[in-house]
Enzyme design. Structure first.
Site, short mmCIF file in Angstrom:
data_model
loop_
_atom_site.label_atom_id
_atom_site.label_comp_id
_atom_site.label_asym_id
_atom_site.label_seq_id
_atom_site.Cartn_x
_atom_site.Cartn_y
_atom_site.Cartn_z
N LYS A 185 32.22 18.21 14.04
CA LYS A 185 33.41 17.94 13.22
C LYS A 185 34.56 17.67 14.19
O LYS A 185 35.04 18.58 14.86
CB LYS A 185 33.71 19.12 12.32
N CYS A 212 75.00 30.86 33.92
CA CYS A 212 73.68 31.50 33.86
C CYS A 212 72.70 30.70 34.73
O CYS A 212 72.43 29.52 34.46
CB CYS A 212 73.22 31.53 32.40
N TYR A 255 31.56 8.13 11.73
CA TYR A 255 30.49 9.01 11.22
C TYR A 255 30.03 8.71 9.80
O TYR A 255 29.32 9.50 9.20
CB TYR A 255 30.92 10.48 11.31
N CYS A 309 71.82 36.74 33.35
CA CYS A 309 73.22 36.74 33.77
C CYS A 309 74.05 37.83 33.12
O CYS A 309 75.22 38.00 33.42
CB CYS A 309 73.85 35.37 33.49
N CYS A 345 71.57 32.43 25.18
CA CYS A 345 72.61 32.88 26.11
C CYS A 345 73.72 31.83 26.10
O CYS A 345 73.46 30.68 26.42
CB CYS A 345 72.03 33.05 27.51
#
Ligand code: IVH
Length: 674
Positions: A117, A437, A225, A416, A431
């Site tokens: 499958k 940071c 298929y 930070c 943040c």
């Protein structure tokens, strides 16, 4: 109201709620490509709904999700065409018992064909007189989108076949192979575009693109298929697939005719292991009655054939110890909780870190360090935690780690120390200290110099980190103040690499406006969105004064993106950085906005060949035109010169040599038009 109907009432409510939930889940899965339920949860809820509908026949509704397959219709730009034969789904099973139940309802002499499958999306291909004329998605099962232009980019799907009946249909699965899927996601990660959760979603998103060239680049594949039509050869499904293979269709070799449930189970056991070595994703096997006359006899329910059933492989999960929860801060400030695990083997790799998603997820499962947790990889690239073992379980971890305290998300940034914020309606903590940071600062610089943005070679993650530590880089504008002696004085960097870096920085001043806009790293403004915005706002000045309403008028720009853009230009720090970048000479206008830049290439026919370091081929094409030249596709006597990158095609090179046409490097070319 009598007593019984009062008792029934909650179940009737549950039935209605399940219908709504499954309808929504179908929409998320098929249209938005963002599944909200696991396949297993979806199936359990669907079974429950079927049971409830059987209890309350008066509540029958032809529109119920039990009565139709999920629909992928809803994208613009494709013609919708009715299927000649409806495209149905398959009933799912998860155990030997369920397979035995199904086999019991078949004729006793029925042969069963086992197939893999494939986990992609189904496609219906129509051939008329040997030519592929239509390629329809499943759509709502009754009609689908014609995506033939995209399907024609798949090399394994023949456009012409010989020796076939005049009209027939082939069905199969379109897939994005693992390797292609991983490459695509790496690219998207670099561009901060949302990642595809698994190859199925990636294949589905790709097939619905309006740009066949991009589809071709991504490299889809397909397995077929099922053959349908009138007066077709053969009396069994197996024979038909072998015939299709001879006609040139891509048919899997993993097909087996079985005569007992034992044989079926052996096939399942073999492929549950072996599928890890396949180039594409599979999520189970499909069992089909081989004999076509028996198939017809068995017939169909509203949604599925009775002659076929799927068996789903269990998702690969492992229980392991959660040692610690740490936090990762991304370039946009999102703080993601990360599970640090006792290493476990999962789908062929060792996993020791997995995402815990967000605060709500951790709280809803009450996960704490010291717990044993379930980690799953499945089709996804980033391993994730999906559950927790019972704490009374004897396998559960020692209580020394798990102190019994309720989990709480940190209130300050682990990097930070700034106080975190959580915007209403969002799951993530963020943040806000954008300018101070470290991972946010470094992340923004890494994004700015990346290949799809300013493409500055020599300034990789490690160098950025080093320059940040030494105070040379604090924001993207600092890049343009770097001096040769400062760079060369750094550990590991000599004069030569300093010169290369400066050359890369210099070259970035030619990067066109759309890519500069992308490089700025405005939240949610990915590469494609930046291009669309730059097409409408072809100078930074015009963009700076645009309102959210005006921005929302741009294709693909919603209120959230518009607000991010407005907020970006309202921030005084950003304006200072932009001013410095402007002084440095970056492109803040589209070339098209200014008309031709020069006539240095007037009258010239130029061929572009190979791959380039500083600009994409499209950008070189635009540059040629902006300087009065013409870009042509093939080399001839009239070609003025070839703009030659790496890996130039051997045919073009031979032809250029035989005609005595000059090859120009990209540096020479840029120098020429400077
Ligand atoms: S036969 C009428 N064979 O699975 C039944 N389907 O969950 C026609 N699929 O919609 C389907 N591999 O997209 C069949 N070997 C296989 C398959 C397969 C994958 C997909 C197909 C179908 C879905 C049902």
């Amino acid at each position: 109201m009598d007593l019984f109907s009062e008792i029934e009432e909650p179940e009737r409510e549950e039935l209605k709620a399940l219908r709504r939930e499954l309808e929504e889940a179908n929409y998320q899965y098929y249209v938005l490509n963002q599944p909200t339920l696991s396949d297993r949860d979806f199936d359990f809820k669907m079974h429950r709904l079927q049971d409830l509908e059987a209890m309350f026949p008066d509540m029958f509704d032809p529109k119920s999700p039990t009565q139709h397959v999920g629909s992928d219709l809803g994208k613009k730009g494709f013609e919708q065409v009715k299927h000649k034969y409806p495209m149905l789904s398959l009933a799912n099973s998860y155990s030997r018992e369920e397979i035995e139940d199904w086999v019991r309802k078949l004729p006793s002499n029925a042969e069963i064909v086992c197939e893999l499958k494939y986990d992609g999306l189904s496609i219906s291909l129509w051939y008329e007189n040997g030519t592929l004329v239509r390629a329809l998605t499943r759509g709502d099962g009754q009609q689908g989108d014609d995506v033939i232009a995209n399907i024609k980019t798949i090399p394994s799907i023949p456009r012409h076949v010989v020796g076939t009946p005049s009209s027939f249909e082939m069905r199969g699965e379109v897939l994005l192979p693992w390797e292609r899927f991983e490459a695509l996601n790496r690219e998207r990660e670099e561009q901060e575009e949302p990642l595809f959760a698994n190859p199925r979603n990636a294949a589905s998103g790709t097939l619905k693109l309006q740009d066949p060239k991009e589809v071709a680049r991504r490299g889809l594949d397909a397995y077929l298929y099922y053959m349908l039509g009138e007066d077709l050869p053969g009396t069994t499904h197996y024979e038909r697939l072998q015939t299709a293979k001879q006609w040139g269709f891509h048919i899997s070799d993993a097909i087996k005719v079985c005569h007992s449930v034992d044989e079926v189970m052996a096939y399942i056991a073999y492929w549950d292991m072996e599928r890890k070595n396949l180039p594409v994703a599979t999520d189970g096997i499909v069992l089909k009655v081989n004999n076509l006359a028996q198939q017809e006899e068995l017939g169909y329910t509203a949604k599925t054939p009775r002659w076929a059933i799927a068996y789903k492989f269990p998702a690969e999960k492992q229980l392991t110890l959660l040692k610690e929860i740490t936090y990762q801060v991304g370039r946009t400030g999102v703080v993601t909780p990360v599970a640090n695990l006792e290493p476990v083997q999962l789908s062929g790799t060792i996993v020791q870190r997995a995402t815990l998603h967000n605060e709500d997820f951790i709280k809803s499962l009450d996960i704490r360090p010291g717990d044993r947790v379930w980690v799953e990889k499945g089709g996804e690239i980033i391993p994730k935690i999906v559950g927790r073992a019972d704490r009374n379980d004897e396998m559960s971890a020692t209580s020394s780690l798990n102190d019994g305290m309720m989990y709480s998300f940190p209130d300050v940034c682990p990097e930070c120390g700034a106080k975190l914020v959580r915007v209403e309606g969002e799951a993530a903590w963020r943040c806000p200290n954008e300018a101070g940071c470290p991972p946010q600062i470094k992340g923004k610089i890494e994004h700015f110099v990346s290949r799809k943005a300013m493409n500055i070679d020599g300034l990789g993650e490690e160098t950025i980190d080093l320059f940040y530590q030494n105070g040379l880089l604090r924001n993207i504008a600092d890049i343009y103040d770097l001096k040769l002696e400062d760079i060369a004085a750094q550990e590991r960097l000599g004069e030569k690499s300093a010169q290369n870096m400066l050359a890369g920085i210099e070259a970035s001043k030619n990067v066109p406006w759309a890519r500069v806009l992308f490089a700025l790293g405005i939240r949610m403004v990915g590469e494609t969105t930046a291009k669309k915005i730059a097409r409408v706002y072809n100078t930074i000045d015009s963009l700076q004064w645009a309102t959210t309403e005006q921005l929302c008028a741009i294709e693909d720009v919603g209120p959230q993106i518009a607000e991010n853009i407005v907020a970006y230009f309202n921030n005084i720090r950003n304006l200072e950085i932009l001013e410095r970048l402007h002084q440095a000479g970056l492109q803040f206008e589209s070339e098209a906005a200014e008309g031709p830049q020069s006539d240095k290439l007037a009258g010239m026919s130029i061929v572009i060949s190979g791959t380039f370091a500083h600009h994409s081929r499209d950008e070189y094409k635009a540059l040629i035109e902006a300087h009065g030249g013409k870009n042509v596709g093939s080399v001839s006597k009239k070609t003025s010169f070839i703009l030659a990158g790496d890996n130039m095609g051997p045919e073009k090179r031979k032809k250029a040599e035989s005609l005595g046409i000059k090859l120009m490097t990209e540096d020479e070319f840029l120098e020429m038009i400077k």
